[in-house]
Motif scaffolding. Structure first.
Motif, short mmCIF file in Angstrom:
data_model
loop_
_atom_site.label_atom_id
_atom_site.label_comp_id
_atom_site.label_asym_id
_atom_site.label_seq_id
_atom_site.Cartn_x
_atom_site.Cartn_y
_atom_site.Cartn_z
N GLU A 54 -14.94 7.94 -4.01
CA GLU A 54 -14.09 6.79 -3.72
C GLU A 54 -13.05 7.18 -2.68
OE1 GLU A 54 -12.44 5.13 -7.27
OE2 GLU A 54 -14.45 4.85 -8.12
N THR A 55 -13.15 6.56 -1.52
CA THR A 55 -12.19 6.88 -0.48
C THR A 55 -11.49 5.62 -0.04
OG1 THR A 55 -13.87 6.60 1.19
CG2 THR A 55 -13.48 8.84 0.43
N LYS A 56 -10.29 5.80 0.50
CA LYS A 56 -9.55 4.67 1.02
C LYS A 56 -9.73 4.69 2.53
CE LYS A 56 -4.85 2.88 1.00
NZ LYS A 56 -3.46 3.20 0.70
N ASN A 57 -10.38 3.68 3.07
CA ASN A 57 -10.61 3.64 4.51
C ASN A 57 -9.37 3.12 5.22
OD1 ASN A 57 -13.39 4.48 4.60
ND2 ASN A 57 -13.81 2.57 3.55
N ILE A 58 -8.90 3.88 6.18
CA ILE A 58 -7.73 3.43 6.93
C ILE A 58 -8.00 3.60 8.42
CG2 ILE A 58 -6.00 3.88 5.16
CD1 ILE A 58 -5.40 6.52 6.62
N ALA A 59 -7.18 2.96 9.22
CA ALA A 59 -7.32 3.08 10.67
C ALA A 59 -6.58 4.32 11.13
CB ALA A 59 -6.77 1.84 11.36
N LYS A 60 -6.96 4.79 12.32
CA LYS A 60 -6.37 6.01 12.86
C LYS A 60 -4.86 5.89 13.01
CE LYS A 60 -6.95 7.19 17.16
NZ LYS A 60 -7.66 7.38 18.45
N THR A 61 -4.41 4.70 13.40
CA THR A 61 -2.98 4.51 13.66
C THR A 61 -2.16 4.54 12.37
OG1 THR A 61 -3.54 2.18 13.72
CG2 THR A 61 -3.13 3.24 15.83
N GLN A 62 -2.80 4.22 11.23
CA GLN A 62 -2.06 4.20 9.97
C GLN A 62 -1.91 5.59 9.37
OE1 GLN A 62 -5.00 1.43 8.32
NE2 GLN A 62 -3.27 0.43 7.32
N LEU A 63 -2.66 6.54 9.91
CA LEU A 63 -2.80 7.84 9.25
C LEU A 63 -1.46 8.50 8.94
CD1 LEU A 63 -4.81 10.07 8.32
CD2 LEU A 63 -4.51 11.08 10.54
N GLN A 64 -0.62 8.64 9.99
CA GLN A 64 0.66 9.33 9.81
C GLN A 64 1.48 8.71 8.68
OE1 GLN A 64 2.74 11.64 11.62
NE2 GLN A 64 1.11 12.52 12.85
#
Lengths: 126, 358, 174
Positions: free
Chosen positions: A4-14
């Motif tokens: 189970e992973t939470k998919n996020i966008a690159k910009t949200q990472l930080q």
């Protein structure tokens, strides 16, 4: 059993990583998989033996923001991925320039389009 | 004025090529940069030419000291993806051999540390005691170091009642031998002089830098992956070993007390060992999906990420070994100590370079 | 051959000093090499001593595969050793690359970089096998010395004498 992973966008990472740190998560590691035309980066975190995974997908040739300013421990693994897959990280604290493990003679980015001789059955994508 | 000194890769106290670039101001370390890659083989790429079962042999050779636990974790991953439940007896047997590995690894490390601060007699004693564990491995599995008892779906070998009785006997002797060297570790001037207060890692630092295993527990964080109850650990009573001080001595004591803990765990396992099959048949498996499994190695938390693509070869096996996680904490411990203490502090995280670089 | 040369040769073979270099080993062979030094196997009773400095070692023990980065270090360690010297490759990896030979960063066995005298197989090699390998290497060490005939010894001596005789010319006049 699926991961189970939470998919996020690159910009949200930080922001996402910083918020995990604020609630006391420990950075475990970062896994990278070659998907053909893009890479899957999975960040693993742990708190009291419960794991959380964040997943970002980046196109080949894209840069990824480094999280080594938030977790110093990410330094080694980001350098390793730079060696193996050729992904560059923005703002890496200590950059070995793709020679963390590898010497000049070795083929660049050996984990992309697997460099060892492989049987036809396993050959996919490129 | 500062001087840069290369520590390693070939160095008398290091059995392995660890290379640190150390910046010194007089005798005091101000900065350290790790230079890796001397043992890097790239064995993760071998997944594309070795099938599921052959890969067990490859991951065992990530590290010869904790090979059994590597194979165990890999098998847990593949069994997890395939949805296989292995027999209870196999779970117990896997843990018995894993804990024996922990014992021999900790004794080996204790010897190396003693050698690093010049106490050769303690080194010799630790390795003499360790040979008892190696005898058990050789008698039960046929090889001393890489025992290859794990396979996908169970274990390859059984332990007979006679062997179990004999192992229990060896453990009693082992405990007596450990009691004999205990006063050296707790009272001896040489040991304390070189380890107490050297290479301090605070609780906050350890947690934030992602330390694992005895390095983390030596700094007062009670984190042990075995507490998640993977394998047969859910049937066993034990508490993680924790020390508060965070110096080299605390890490030494964590490992020393874990030796007693491992003996206790094996005794419990032998007592509770159920009857049954050794393995289930896994036929023409084509795993698809991804999984993350963790286990506790002698050096700390080990993480495997495995992804299958529906063929008999796996898409990716990613191994995060404990020493890899312990490198940033080591860099935090070094500044401020004397050059002569660097070997002791570097050894206090129990570095396993072949694990780190794979 | 003079008395002292003979004495030197005998004592070299009776008490070889060993330097151990871990190339790309999985530690399995390394700990077995170390186990040789400890009380159960105890090679020190044969006068075999493990030391850290290649400059006063007779035998180089290499475990593990060679990769591109450590090949240079291995070559360097070998070059620093004085002659006569013997090299022992330990384990399946040291002899041929072993299970890792298809991995991308592996060059192969130790003999791809330096000449090897004795191969000790096994994965990992057992301490008994390693001790046997060292004993075989002693034979090689002795042969190497006797193979160098007295002529070449005399030539070396002559060279040294010339060097010392000409030293006065080389001195910088102040």
């Amino acid at each position: 059993m699926a991961l189970e992973t939470k998919n996020i966008a690159k910009t949200q990472l930080q922001a996402e990583v910083a918020s995990l740190k604020a609630v006391g998560y420990r950075f475990v590691t970062l896994s990278c998989v070659d998907l053909g035309d893009s890479f899957d980066l999975i960040y693993h975190f742990d708190r009291e033996l419960q794991m959380t995974h964040l997943r970002i997908t980046v196109l080949k040739g894209d840069t990824v923001p480094s999280i080594s300013n938030i977790y110093f421990a990410a330094l080694c693994i980001e350098n390793e991925i730079k060696d193996f897959f050729g992904i560059s990280f923005d703002g890496l604290i200590l950059d070995f320039g793709g020679h963390f493990y590898l010497e000049e003679e070795v083929k660049r980015y050996p984990f992309c389009k697997v460099s060892v001789k492989e049987p036809q059955a396993a050959k996919e994508g490129n | 004025m500062s001087t840069i000194i290369p520590f390693g890769p070939q160095h008398p106290v290091l059995p392995e090529p660890l290379h640190l670039k150390i910046t010194l101001k007089d005798e005091i370390v101000t900065d350290a940069i790790p230079m890796l890659g001397y043992v890097h083989r790239g064995l993760e790429t071998l997944v594309s030419i070795k099938d599921l079962d052959q890969m067990v042999q490859v991951v065992e050779r990530v590290c010869g000291i904790c090979s059994c636990i590597h194979a165990h974790t890999y098998c847990m991953c593949v069994e997890g993806i395939l949805g296989i439940e292995i027999p209870k007896r196999a779970e117990f047997l896997r843990i018995i051999w894993s804990e024996l590995h922990r014992m021999h690894s900790h004794l080996l490390w204790l010897g190396l540390l003693a050698d690093a601060f010049g106490m050769e007699s303690l080194f010799m004693h630790c390795w003499r005691i360790r040979e008892r564990v190696m005898d058990v491995m050789e008698a039960t599995a046929g090889n001393r170091v890489i025992i290859s008892i794990n396979k996908v779906g169970g274990v390859r070998r059984d332990l007979s009642p006679d062997q179990l009785r004999w192992i229990a006997q060896v453990l009693d002797e082992l405990e007596r031998e450990l009691d004999a060297i205990k006063p050296v570790l707790t009272n001896d001037y040489t040991v304390k002089k070189r380890t107490v207060g050297v290479g301090v890692l605070t609780k906050e630092q350890a947690y934030e830098l992602g330390a694992v295993g005895p390095t983390l527990r030596g700094s007062g964080v009670a984190q042990d992956v075995r507490m998640t109850g993977y394998g047969a650990y859910k049937f066993i009573d034990f508490e993680p070993v924790v020390e508060k001080d965070g110096d080299s001595y605390a890490r030494t004591m964590v490992r020393f007390r874990e030796l007693y803990q491992a003996i206790d765990i094996v005794r419990q396992l032998i007592r509770k060992l159920p009857d049954g099959e050794l393995s289930v048949k896994v036929k023409a498996a084509k795993p698809e999906g991804e999984i993350v499994c963790r286990s506790e190695q002698p050096r700390g938390e080990l993480l495997y990420y495995v992804k299958g693509n529906g063929s008999k070869f796996l898409e990716r096996v990613r191994i995060r070994t404990p020493t890899f996680a312990n490198v940033p904490p080591l860099l935090a411990m070094l500044p401020g100590i004397e050059m002569a203490d660097v070997p002791v502090v570097a050894l206090s995280i129990d570095p396993c370079i072949s694990c780190t670089e794979r | 051959m003079g008395f002292f040369t003979k004495l030197l040769e005998t004592s070299r073979v009776k008490s070889p000093w060993i330097v151990h270099f871990d190339c790309g080993s999985c530690n399995g062979c390394d700990i077995e090499i170390l186990a040789c030094l400890t009380p159960i196997y105890d090679v020190e009773r044969f006068g075999i001593l493990n030391i850290g400095n290649p400059k006063h070692a007779d035998i180089l023990i290499v475990s593990g595969t060679v990769n591109h980065r450590n090949a240079k270090v291995l070559r360097n360690v070998y070059d620093q050793m004085p002659e006569p010297r013997a090299v022992i490759a330990i384990g399946a990896c040291g002899t041929s690359g072993g299970i890792f030979r298809e991995a991308y960063n592996v060059v192969g066995g130790v003999d791809k970089v330096i000449p090897v005298d004795v191969y000790v197989p096994g994965c990992p090699a057992k301490p008994e096998a390693i001790i046997d390998g060292v004993v075989l290497a002693l034979g090689k060490l002795k042969e190497q010395r006797t193979a160098k005939d007295t002529d070449s010894l005399a030539a070396e001596l002559h060279q040294a004498r010339e060097f010392y005789a000409n030293r006065a010319d080389r001195q910088v006049v102040e």
